[in-house]
Enzyme design. Sequence first.
Site, PDB file in Angstrom:
ATOM      1  N   PRO A  31       0.797  -1.227   0.000  1.00  0.00           N
ATOM      2  CA  PRO A  31       0.000   0.000   0.000  1.00  0.00           C
ATOM      3  C   PRO A  31       0.828   1.275   0.000  1.00  0.00           C
ATOM      4  CG  PRO A  31      -0.061  -1.045   2.153  1.00  0.00           C
ATOM      5  CD  PRO A  31       0.587  -2.026   1.216  1.00  0.00           C
ATOM      6  N   ASN A  32       0.352   2.233  -0.764  1.00  0.00           N
ATOM      7  CA  ASN A  32       0.902   3.598  -0.849  1.00  0.00           C
ATOM      8  C   ASN A  32       2.237   3.680  -1.587  1.00  0.00           C
ATOM      9  OD1 ASN A  32      -1.263   4.824   0.646  1.00  0.00           O
ATOM     10  ND2 ASN A  32      -0.423   3.820   2.451  1.00  0.00           N
ATOM     11  N   ARG A  46       5.321  11.035  -2.296  1.00  0.00           N
ATOM     12  CA  ARG A  46       4.907  10.733  -0.928  1.00  0.00           C
ATOM     13  C   ARG A  46       6.069  10.931   0.056  1.00  0.00           C
ATOM     14  NH1 ARG A  46       4.790   4.564   1.285  1.00  0.00           N
ATOM     15  NH2 ARG A  46       3.875   5.008   3.319  1.00  0.00           N
ATOM     16  N   TYR A  63      11.119   8.830   1.768  1.00  0.00           N
ATOM     17  CA  TYR A  63      11.145   7.814   0.714  1.00  0.00           C
ATOM     18  C   TYR A  63      11.848   8.244  -0.580  1.00  0.00           C
ATOM     19  CZ  TYR A  63       7.785   5.651   3.867  1.00  0.00           C
ATOM     20  OH  TYR A  63       7.179   5.110   4.971  1.00  0.00           O
ATOM     21  N   ASN A 103       7.815  -5.661  -0.484  1.00  0.00           N
ATOM     22  CA  ASN A 103       7.717  -4.500   0.405  1.00  0.00           C
ATOM     23  C   ASN A 103       6.244  -4.382   0.741  1.00  0.00           C
ATOM     24  OD1 ASN A 103       7.629  -2.138   1.782  1.00  0.00           O
ATOM     25  ND2 ASN A 103       8.768  -0.924   0.290  1.00  0.00           N
ATOM     26  N   ALA A 146       2.869  -0.661   5.132  1.00  0.00           N
ATOM     27  CA  ALA A 146       2.383  -0.667   6.515  1.00  0.00           C
ATOM     28  C   ALA A 146       1.899  -2.046   6.963  1.00  0.00           C
ATOM     29  CB  ALA A 146       1.269   0.362   6.670  1.00  0.00           C
ATOM     30  N   GLU A 155      12.305  -9.645   2.220  1.00  0.00           N
ATOM     31  CA  GLU A 155      11.572  -8.451   2.666  1.00  0.00           C
ATOM     32  C   GLU A 155      12.430  -7.218   2.409  1.00  0.00           C
ATOM     33  OE1 GLU A 155      10.615  -8.627   6.844  1.00  0.00           O
ATOM     34  OE2 GLU A 155       9.984  -6.534   6.902  1.00  0.00           O
ATOM     35  N   HIS A 195      12.578  -2.740   2.446  1.00  0.00           N
ATOM     36  CA  HIS A 195      12.003  -1.434   2.813  1.00  0.00           C
ATOM     37  C   HIS A 195      12.922  -0.337   2.308  1.00  0.00           C
ATOM     38  CE1 HIS A 195       9.030  -3.339   5.341  1.00  0.00           C
ATOM     39  NE2 HIS A 195       9.999  -4.116   5.787  1.00  0.00           N
ATOM     40  N   ARG A 225      12.936   4.474  12.959  1.00  0.00           N
ATOM     41  CA  ARG A 225      11.740   5.317  12.879  1.00  0.00           C
ATOM     42  C   ARG A 225      10.852   5.101  14.112  1.00  0.00           C
ATOM     43  NH1 ARG A 225       9.113   4.784   7.104  1.00  0.00           N
ATOM     44  NH2 ARG A 225       7.954   6.562   7.958  1.00  0.00           N
TER      45      ARG A 225
HETATM   46  C1  DQA Z   1       8.044   1.021   4.144  1.00  0.00           C
HETATM   47  C2  DQA Z   1       8.106   1.217   5.662  1.00  0.00           C
HETATM   48  C3  DQA Z   1       6.721   1.044   6.262  1.00  0.00           C
HETATM   49  O1  DQA Z   1       6.778   1.265   7.673  1.00  0.00           O
HETATM   50  C4  DQA Z   1       5.759   2.046   5.676  1.00  0.00           C
HETATM   51  O2  DQA Z   1       4.467   1.855   6.185  1.00  0.00           O
HETATM   52  C5  DQA Z   1       5.749   2.029   4.198  1.00  0.00           C
HETATM   53  C6  DQA Z   1       7.027   1.904   3.496  1.00  0.00           C
HETATM   54  C7  DQA Z   1       9.414   1.289   3.490  1.00  0.00           C
HETATM   55  O3  DQA Z   1       9.600   0.875   2.342  1.00  0.00           O
HETATM   56  O4  DQA Z   1      10.264   1.955   4.081  1.00  0.00           O
HETATM   57  O5  DQA Z   1       4.732   2.191   3.560  1.00  0.00           O
HETATM   58  O6  DQA Z   1       7.735  -0.342   3.900  1.00  0.00           O
END
Ligand code: DQA
Length: 179
Positions: free
Chosen positions: A42-43, A50, A55, A106, A109, A130, A132, A139
């Site tokens: 998501p997102n 964003r 990011y 990835n 959240a 995994e 990120h 964080r």
């Molecule tokens: C994320 C880290 C997550 O905590 C966050 O909710 C994201 C992006 C990252 O790529 O740093 O959406 O996965």
Amino acid sequence: MNPIKILLMAALLCLPLVSVRAQSAAQNTQPARLKILVVHGPNLNLLGTRETNIYGKTSLDDINLRLKEEGKKLSLDVVTVQKNGEGDLVDAIQSAKGTFHAVILNAGAYTHTSIALRDAIAGTGVPVIEVHLSNIYAREEFRKESMIAPVAIGQISGFGGESYILGLHAAASFLNSKK
Ligand code: DQA
């Protein structure tokens, strides 16, 4: 014409055919290319605009393009998908079984909340790496826990878009070590 000459000419005419056959037989014995599914949660479709302080300004399209280019160098077929819904991500993991050799995930959240995603990984047995963009351990407290990490091969966190490229290299090295 001398029958030996006729035979010789016939043999010469057939030669290209024989070599084409031999070539395609050789091609058929080429090992199947490793296939990697990259799943963005998501997102992540908003990357580039964003929270750019966290990011960065690289868009998801740019990351996907780089992944495919790097995949070519590593002889990997890379397919990318982005979904905002938890169930869609579960479906993506399930669909990888039997089709992809590994998944780079990835989960955004959902990393911190989704037992369903964790169960999908454990239940299918698909090797998952995994990734990120941000360093989730530097964080907020709630980002320090990952539901995915215990069922993943490993985790790469904190290198921006480069985390995905590192993930691809990790997948290649993991899969090649299994051959
Ligand atoms: C994320 C880290 C997550 O905590 C966050 O909710 C994201 C992006 C990252 O790529 O740093 O959406 O996965």
